[in-house]
Design an enzyme around this catalytic site. Structure first.
Site, PDB file in Angstrom:
ATOM      1  N   GLY A 230       0.637  -1.126  -0.027  1.00 12.47           N
ATOM      2  CA  GLY A 230      -0.053   0.485  -0.026  1.00 12.47           C
ATOM      3  C   GLY A 230       1.231   1.242   0.356  1.00 12.47           C
ATOM      4  O   GLY A 230       1.947   1.191   0.176  1.00 12.47           O
ATOM      5  N   CYS A 231       0.247   2.443  -0.702  1.00 12.63           N
ATOM      6  CA  CYS A 231       1.090   3.968  -1.037  1.00 12.63           C
ATOM      7  C   CYS A 231       1.409   3.907   0.966  1.00 12.63           C
ATOM      8  O   CYS A 231       2.409   4.228   1.074  1.00 12.63           O
ATOM      9  CB  CYS A 231       0.059   4.729  -0.993  1.00 12.63           C
TER      10      CYS A 231
END
Ligand SMILES: NC(=O)c1ccc[n+]([C@@H]2O[C@H](COP(=O)([O-])OP(=O)(O)OC[C@H]3O[C@@H](n4cnc5c(N)ncnc54)[C@H](OP(=O)(O)O)[C@@H]3O)[C@@H](O)[C@H]2O)c1
Length: 358
Positions: free
Chosen positions: A165-166
């Site tokens: 995930g970012c």
């Protein structure tokens, strides 16, 4: 056609597919692959009926299609993709990713999944965080978490890479060296993060509507965001004894920034050793990342402008008033998604990790 005689052998560039090319991570991926010297896009796959032309969806991609002859999307057909491509990037919602991954893997295609479908080791944790059933829990042991700097050897040999995930990318890169070195108290970590609006994807939502988001700033998912268990999992797996000692999940507070792209995280923790100073924190970060092509340890705090549209993650650490303060910045669509996906694909295909990314 068997794999050994498949059409990629007739080309000196490796054919890949982009599934979900009409979203923001798909668009970014096509931009990056358009500059890639060794990979070409052979298959653009969309579930839309009728299938779109990607150069009409995004006219600026007309000259960036990485060798794709037409820009015409085709249906998501695992058998056809497997004949033509060695690797697939899935730029899809989580549920759609777990629907298509098993059929692709069964046909011998490598998969880099940009969704969260295969990031969490445990399907129960996934279901709690994402609020729906994991339909391919049996596939989880096969996946490797693609935080490249920390899982490089595993990524190299895998056929299913769960791209991180970012927000977890920036948090883990900033925290892991200090945890491993036993410099910070794992129970004290607070991650204060802000992301540009593209982090939520291209589908319209009321709070992302321009009059709502522009010139506004809001916290959301306070302490319950889906990325919190992912951050905890990585800190436990790679944070050494101090990571393993992490009790619950670190407190994570994301914010919506009225910008197109970029993530900035300010992370606070209590020192675990008396007399810890800025020099020791910075030395620890620099020792961990001195050979990393995409992580820069800065002597000042980074800003979003330093990293936007690059695969770089900039980080700075210091001790202020008895607290460790880390500031990390990345582009959510590049290092936080499609850039890191290409970094991982390069390793999975036996290429130099930096190909197409510098
Ligand atoms: N945005 C970020 O910063 C970011 C960062 C890291 C990871 N991710 C993850 O990456 C994935 C893609 O994100 P995104 O931001 O690119 O999302 P997005 O802009 O909403 O794009 C989603 C894509 O998936 C397609 N799609 C939607 N539902 C589908 C279905 N049921 N079957 C097949 N295709 C479907 C869409 O097609 P249509 O155009 O036809 O709707 C579109 O091409 C998500 O899982 C997201 O969580 C995003």
């Amino acid at each position: 056609m068997s794999k050994s005689s498949a059409s990629w052998r007739s080309s000196d560039r490796i054919p890949v597919a982009v599934v979900g090319p009409t979203g923001y991570t798909g668009l970014e991926l096509i931009e990056i692959l358009g500059r890639h010297p060794t990979i070409r896009i052979d298959y653009l796959a969309s579930a839309r009926v009728p299938t779109p032309r990607i150069d009409q969806e995004f006219p600026r991609l007309a000259h960036r299609l990485a060798g794709h002859p037409t820009g015409e999307c085709e249906p998501i057909d695992a058998a056809k993709i497997a004949v033509r491509c060695r690797l697939v990037f899935l730029c899809l919602p989580h549920e759609a990713a777990m629907e298509h991954t098993p059929a692709l893997l069964a046909r011998g295609v490598k998969v880099v999944d940009l969704s969260a479908a295969y990031r969490l080791r445990d399907s129960a944790t996934y279901e709690r965080a994402y609020g729906h059933t994991h339909t391919d829990a049996a596939g989880l042991p096969r996946s490797v978490y693609g935080l490249t700097e920390w899982f490089r050897d595993e990524v190299r040999g895998c056929d299913l890479c769960a791209n991180p995930g970012c927000y977890p990318t920036a948090a883990a890169i900033a925290l892991l060296p200090l945890l491993r070195a036993g410099l910070i108290d794992p129970s004290s970590i607070i991650i204060n993060a802000a992301s540009g609006v593209s982090g939520a994807g291209r589908a319209p939502k009321p709070n992302l509507h321009y009059p709502e988001a522009n010139e506004n700033f809001s916290a959301y998912g306070i302490g319950v965001h889906r990325h919190q268990p992912e951050i905890a999992q990585t800190l436990r797996l790679k944070g050494g004894d101090f990571g393993a000692a992490l009790g619950g999940e670190p407190l994570f507070v994301p914010h919506l920034l009225p910008l197109e792209r970029g993530i900035l995280e300010t992370i606070y923790a209590a020192p675990a050793t008396a007399g810890l100073d800025t020099l020791a924190v910075q030395s620890c970060l620099k020792a961990a990342y001195e050979r990393e092509p995409f992580v820069v340890v800065r002597d000042d705090a980074p800003t979003l402008r330093d990293v936007q549209r690059t695969n770089m993650l900039h980080v700075n650490g210091r001790v202020v008033n008895g607290r460790v303060v880390l500031v990390a910045a990345e582009d959510n669509l590049v290092k936080g998604a499609s850039g890191q996906a290409v970094q991982n694909a390069n390793l999975m295909l036996g290429l130099d990790e930096t190909c197409g990314l510098l």
